[in-house]
Write a protein that holds these residues in place. Structure first.
Motif, short mmCIF file in Angstrom:
data_model
loop_
_atom_site.label_atom_id
_atom_site.label_comp_id
_atom_site.label_asym_id
_atom_site.label_seq_id
_atom_site.Cartn_x
_atom_site.Cartn_y
_atom_site.Cartn_z
N GLN A 22 0.81 -1.21 0.00
CA GLN A 22 0.00 0.00 0.00
C GLN A 22 0.84 1.26 0.00
N ASN A 23 1.96 1.27 0.76
CA ASN A 23 2.75 2.50 0.86
C ASN A 23 3.34 2.91 -0.49
N LEU A 30 1.77 2.09 -3.52
CA LEU A 30 0.60 2.53 -4.30
C LEU A 30 0.21 3.95 -3.95
N ASP A 31 0.34 4.32 -2.68
CA ASP A 31 -0.06 5.66 -2.23
C ASP A 31 0.79 6.77 -2.85
N LEU A 32 1.98 6.43 -3.32
CA LEU A 32 2.88 7.44 -3.87
C LEU A 32 2.66 7.69 -5.36
N THR A 41 1.23 8.80 -8.90
CA THR A 41 0.42 9.91 -9.38
C THR A 41 -0.65 9.40 -10.35
N ARG A 52 -3.38 -1.34 -10.80
CA ARG A 52 -3.59 -0.71 -9.49
C ARG A 52 -4.85 -1.25 -8.82
N ALA A 87 -5.07 -3.28 -5.25
CA ALA A 87 -5.94 -2.82 -4.17
C ALA A 87 -6.88 -3.92 -3.71
N LYS A 100 -7.09 -5.67 0.01
CA LYS A 100 -8.36 -5.73 0.74
C LYS A 100 -8.65 -7.15 1.20
#
Length: 202
Positions: A103-104, A106-108, A110, A121, A125, A129
């Motif tokens: 997750q960390n 994916l969070d970055l 753009t 993506r 996700a 989950k």
């Protein structure tokens, strides 16, 4: 792109696959009008099998788009052929099969218009989950599809037996216990428990 394999000596002193790939994907080169390159912002190499990284495009020292790099990794420090390390790199826009990005990372990333990247993506996700689902000792679970075990038993409902981080699954109609590989990756639901309330008399 195909596989690139090498000896540990050719890894330039890097002790791990992650360290080598971080270095490979962080660079700056002189181009007409200035410099261009990449910078790895965060990375992970799960079980030395798959490398995931959030890489930022750097133009003339200014950060821009952040996209995902995925590498399939071969790591065999005791290889007798002298090829202890190998990798095959892809970007998310190539729609890689590997979709267990943390997750960390994916969070970055753009925003993107690439349909392949968006699908990748989404798959990542969904996997995160699924792995975040909670399960407790004694829960009754129902699989989306029945499993056939080596003893011939076929079943889709089991009672969870949890001992620390270890899970086993008991046949509700008997006492046999089973292991289900990659259980958290499967489709399943917890069967709601029926609660019996005490009758209160005035």
């Amino acid at each position: 792109m195909g596989w690139l394999t090498m000896s540990r000596h050719a890894m330039g002193g890097h002790a791990t696959a992650k360290a080598y790939l971080d270095d490979q994907f962080t660079y700056s080169r002189d181009v007409e009008g200035g410099t261009a390159g990449l910078k790895v912002l965060a990375s992970s190499c799960l079980q030395n099998r798959t490398y995931y990284a959030a890489a930022q495009v750097i133009t003339n020292g200014v950060g821009g788009e952040v996209f995902a790099i995925i590498c399939k990794v071969l790591w065999n420090p005791h290889s007798k052929t002298g090829e202890q390390f190998g990798y095959k790199d892809m970007s998310e826009s190539m729609g890689p099969y590997e979709d267990n990005c943390p997750q960390n990372i994916l969070d970055l990333l753009t925003p993107t218009q690439s349909e392949y990247a968006l699908d990748w993506r989404r798959r990542c996700a969904e996997n995160l989950k699924r792995r975040a689902r909670k399960i407790e000792d004694g829960d009754r679970i129902k699989l989306a599809a029945a499993i056939t075990f080596t003893d011939g038993h076929v079943g889709d409902e089991f009672i969870v037996q949890k001992r620390g981080r270890k899970l086993s699954f008991r046949d509700p109609e008997g006492h046999c216990r089973y292991r289900i590989s990659r259980f958290m990756d499967l489709a399943w639901d917890v069967v709601p428990r029926t609660k019996v309330h005490k009758t209160l008399f005035a």
